[in-house]
Scaffold this motif. Structure first.
Motif, PDB file in Angstrom:
ATOM      1  N   MET A   1       0.859  -1.171   0.000  1.00 36.61           N
ATOM      2  CA  MET A   1       0.000   0.000   0.000  1.00 36.61           C
ATOM      3  C   MET A   1       0.898   1.225   0.000  1.00 36.61           C
ATOM      4  O   MET A   1       1.811   1.344   0.816  1.00 36.61           O
ATOM      5  CB  MET A   1      -0.905  -0.035   1.243  1.00 36.61           C
ATOM      6  N   ARG A   2       0.625   2.111  -0.903  1.00 38.45           N
ATOM      7  CA  ARG A   2       1.303   3.416  -0.949  1.00 38.45           C
ATOM      8  C   ARG A   2       0.239   4.457  -1.259  1.00 38.45           C
ATOM      9  O   ARG A   2      -0.403   4.398  -2.314  1.00 38.45           O
ATOM     10  CB  ARG A   2       2.397   3.438  -1.995  1.00 38.45           C
ATOM     11  N   LEU A   3       0.038   5.386  -0.338  1.00 38.78           N
ATOM     12  CA  LEU A   3      -0.967   6.429  -0.495  1.00 38.78           C
ATOM     13  C   LEU A   3      -0.270   7.778  -0.459  1.00 38.78           C
ATOM     14  O   LEU A   3       0.556   8.030   0.421  1.00 38.78           O
ATOM     15  CB  LEU A   3      -1.999   6.351   0.627  1.00 38.78           C
ATOM     16  N   VAL A   4      -0.606   8.631  -1.400  1.00 39.19           N
ATOM     17  CA  VAL A   4      -0.024   9.963  -1.454  1.00 39.19           C
ATOM     18  C   VAL A   4      -1.139  10.974  -1.265  1.00 39.19           C
ATOM     19  O   VAL A   4      -2.091  11.019  -2.047  1.00 39.19           O
ATOM     20  CB  VAL A   4       0.720  10.196  -2.784  1.00 39.19           C
ATOM     21  N   LEU A  49      10.709  -4.553  11.046  1.00 46.22           N
ATOM     22  CA  LEU A  49      10.905  -4.268   9.625  1.00 46.22           C
ATOM     23  C   LEU A  49      11.159  -5.555   8.842  1.00 46.22           C
ATOM     24  O   LEU A  49      10.589  -5.764   7.769  1.00 46.22           O
ATOM     25  CB  LEU A  49      12.063  -3.286   9.440  1.00 46.22           C
ATOM     26  N   GLY A  50      11.982  -6.436   9.390  1.00 47.92           N
ATOM     27  CA  GLY A  50      12.293  -7.701   8.720  1.00 47.92           C
ATOM     28  C   GLY A  50      11.109  -8.634   8.582  1.00 47.92           C
ATOM     29  O   GLY A  50      11.066  -9.470   7.678  1.00 47.92           O
ATOM     30  N   SER A  51      10.113  -8.483   9.453  1.00 51.76           N
ATOM     31  CA  SER A  51       8.929  -9.347   9.394  1.00 51.76           C
ATOM     32  C   SER A  51       7.917  -8.875   8.358  1.00 51.76           C
ATOM     33  O   SER A  51       6.969  -9.584   8.054  1.00 51.76           O
ATOM     34  CB  SER A  51       8.258  -9.428  10.772  1.00 51.76           C
ATOM     35  N   GLN A  52       8.115  -7.675   7.847  1.00 54.77           N
ATOM     36  CA  GLN A  52       7.170  -7.088   6.900  1.00 54.77           C
ATOM     37  C   GLN A  52       7.708  -7.263   5.482  1.00 54.77           C
ATOM     38  O   GLN A  52       8.390  -6.389   4.956  1.00 54.77           O
ATOM     39  CB  GLN A  52       6.931  -5.616   7.242  1.00 54.77           C
ATOM     40  N   VAL A  53       7.379  -8.387   4.880  1.00 57.49           N
ATOM     41  CA  VAL A  53       7.959  -8.730   3.584  1.00 57.49           C
ATOM     42  C   VAL A  53       7.023  -8.461   2.415  1.00 57.49           C
ATOM     43  O   VAL A  53       7.353  -8.760   1.282  1.00 57.49           O
ATOM     44  CB  VAL A  53       8.407 -10.209   3.566  1.00 57.49           C
ATOM     45  N   ARG A  54       5.869  -7.915   2.692  1.00 58.74           N
ATOM     46  CA  ARG A  54       4.890  -7.639   1.642  1.00 58.74           C
ATOM     47  C   ARG A  54       4.605  -6.145   1.600  1.00 58.74           C
ATOM     48  O   ARG A  54       5.029  -5.396   2.461  1.00 58.74           O
ATOM     49  CB  ARG A  54       3.581  -8.370   1.937  1.00 58.74           C
ATOM     50  N   ASP A  55       3.769  -5.760   0.634  1.00 52.67           N
ATOM     51  CA  ASP A  55       3.328  -4.369   0.615  1.00 52.67           C
ATOM     52  C   ASP A  55       1.980  -4.197   1.303  1.00 52.67           C
ATOM     53  O   ASP A  55       1.478  -3.084   1.431  1.00 52.67           O
ATOM     54  CB  ASP A  55       3.293  -3.811  -0.805  1.00 52.67           C
ATOM     55  N   PHE A  56       1.398  -5.330   1.758  1.00 53.23           N
ATOM     56  CA  PHE A  56       0.141  -5.294   2.502  1.00 53.23           C
ATOM     57  C   PHE A  56       0.061  -6.578   3.320  1.00 53.23           C
ATOM     58  O   PHE A  56       0.496  -7.636   2.865  1.00 53.23           O
ATOM     59  CB  PHE A  56      -1.061  -5.196   1.544  1.00 53.23           C
ATOM     60  N   PRO A  57      -0.492  -6.514   4.542  1.00 57.66           N
ATOM     61  CA  PRO A  57      -0.507  -7.720   5.382  1.00 57.66           C
ATOM     62  C   PRO A  57      -1.434  -8.809   4.834  1.00 57.66           C
ATOM     63  O   PRO A  57      -2.473  -8.519   4.234  1.00 57.66           O
ATOM     64  CB  PRO A  57      -1.006  -7.203   6.737  1.00 57.66           C
ATOM     65  N   ALA A  58      -1.041 -10.041   5.069  1.00 56.14           N
ATOM     66  CA  ALA A  58      -1.880 -11.188   4.742  1.00 56.14           C
ATOM     67  C   ALA A  58      -2.909 -11.375   5.858  1.00 56.14           C
ATOM     68  O   ALA A  58      -2.800 -10.776   6.938  1.00 56.14           O
ATOM     69  CB  ALA A  58      -1.020 -12.446   4.606  1.00 56.14           C
ATOM     70  N   ALA A  59      -3.908 -12.209   5.612  1.00 55.18           N
ATOM     71  CA  ALA A  59      -4.927 -12.490   6.618  1.00 55.18           C
ATOM     72  C   ALA A  59      -4.261 -12.948   7.913  1.00 55.18           C
ATOM     73  O   ALA A  59      -3.358 -13.783   7.908  1.00 55.18           O
ATOM     74  CB  ALA A  59      -5.889 -13.552   6.109  1.00 55.18           C
ATOM     75  N   GLY A  60      -4.705 -12.358   9.019  1.00 54.73           N
ATOM     76  CA  GLY A  60      -4.179 -12.697  10.332  1.00 54.73           C
ATOM     77  C   GLY A  60      -2.953 -11.896  10.741  1.00 54.73           C
ATOM     78  O   GLY A  60      -2.475 -12.037  11.865  1.00 54.73           O
ATOM     79  N   MET A  63       0.594  -5.000  10.006  1.00 57.89           N
ATOM     80  CA  MET A  63       1.711  -4.355   9.320  1.00 57.89           C
ATOM     81  C   MET A  63       1.706  -2.869   9.653  1.00 57.89           C
ATOM     82  O   MET A  63       0.649  -2.247   9.704  1.00 57.89           O
ATOM     83  CB  MET A  63       1.604  -4.563   7.804  1.00 57.89           C
ATOM     84  N   GLN A  64       2.887  -2.329   9.899  1.00 53.59           N
ATOM     85  CA  GLN A  64       3.047  -0.903  10.170  1.00 53.59           C
ATOM     86  C   GLN A  64       3.391  -0.191   8.864  1.00 53.59           C
ATOM     87  O   GLN A  64       4.289  -0.621   8.142  1.00 53.59           O
ATOM     88  CB  GLN A  64       4.185  -0.650  11.156  1.00 53.59           C
ATOM     89  N   PHE A  65       2.699   0.898   8.603  1.00 47.31           N
ATOM     90  CA  PHE A  65       2.983   1.741   7.446  1.00 47.31           C
ATOM     91  C   PHE A  65       3.488   3.084   7.939  1.00 47.31           C
ATOM     92  O   PHE A  65       2.869   3.707   8.814  1.00 47.31           O
ATOM     93  CB  PHE A  65       1.722   1.933   6.593  1.00 47.31           C
ATOM     94  N   ALA A  66       4.598   3.535   7.393  1.00 50.94           N
ATOM     95  CA  ALA A  66       5.155   4.831   7.751  1.00 50.94           C
ATOM     96  C   ALA A  66       4.227   5.934   7.266  1.00 50.94           C
ATOM     97  O   ALA A  66       3.639   5.850   6.185  1.00 50.94           O
ATOM     98  CB  ALA A  66       6.524   4.996   7.095  1.00 50.94           C
ATOM     99  N   VAL A  67       4.113   6.969   8.078  1.00 47.94           N
ATOM    100  CA  VAL A  67       3.421   8.190   7.683  1.00 47.94           C
ATOM    101  C   VAL A  67       4.507   9.263   7.632  1.00 47.94           C
ATOM    102  O   VAL A  67       5.067   9.628   8.660  1.00 47.94           O
ATOM    103  CB  VAL A  67       2.308   8.573   8.674  1.00 47.94           C
TER     104      VAL A  67
END
Length: 177
Positions: A1-4, A49-60, A63-67
């Protein structure tokens, strides 16, 4: 996810974010209502950071997204949890660095994230669960037009004390896009 947005960018955390991310997570006032303690370390940040290997979390997953500001400064983060037992259902959370608090960052970031979840991912339901004492986040939820669905008194043993938990939510069909 990338939102501008006009003055914010919401995107996955990056290695360059870790020093600022860890710094605000170590602030006792920031950590007070969150699942981590002020002892949050660089190693904890790198592990997350290493646990977040996708651009969006899978079911369950969460995920943290930087603002970030449009200039790239890390202002906070938005957490997205995809429920694995309820289709199209998401839980959100937000953390804003002390220097960026009171500037509408949480409201803008959460609103844009809900817009994305409803408009792009077909969210049926989005919820936020928070400590009743977290007055700034209660104001953000109300300003977004989320529905206060309930208060569970002394329902969560959290950081050595019973806490009262509030649930705020919106259904996708009710959300303004």
């Amino acid at each position: 996810m990338r939102l501008v947005l006009d003055d914010l960018v919401i995107a996955p955390l990056a290695a360059d974010d870790i020093p600022a991310f860890v710094a605000y997570r170590r602030d006792p006032d920031v950590a007070r209502y969150q699942s981590w303690s002020p002892e949050f370390s660089d190693a904890d940040g790198l592990q997350l950071l290493g646990s977040q290997v996708r651009d969006f979390p899978a079911a369950g997953e969460w995920m943290q997204f930087a603002v970030r500001s449009s200039s790239g400064e890390l202002l906070g983060d938005v957490a997205v949890h995809v429920f694995d037992d309820q289709p199209d259902t998401y839980e959100l959370g937000a953390t804003v660095s002390p220097a960026a608090q009171g500037r509408g960052v949480a409201r803008a970031a959460l609103g844009a994230t809900i817009d994305h979840l409803v408009g792009e991912r077909g969210a049926h339901r989005v919820i936020l669960t928070l400590d009743e004492r977290n007055a700034p986040m209660r104001r953000v939820c109300a300003a977004l037009g989320l529905r206060h669905e309930g208060t569970a008194r002394d329902a969560d043993w959290f950081k050595g004390e019973w806490t009262t938990v509030e649930t705020w939510a919106a259904l996708g069909r009710e959300w303004r896009l």
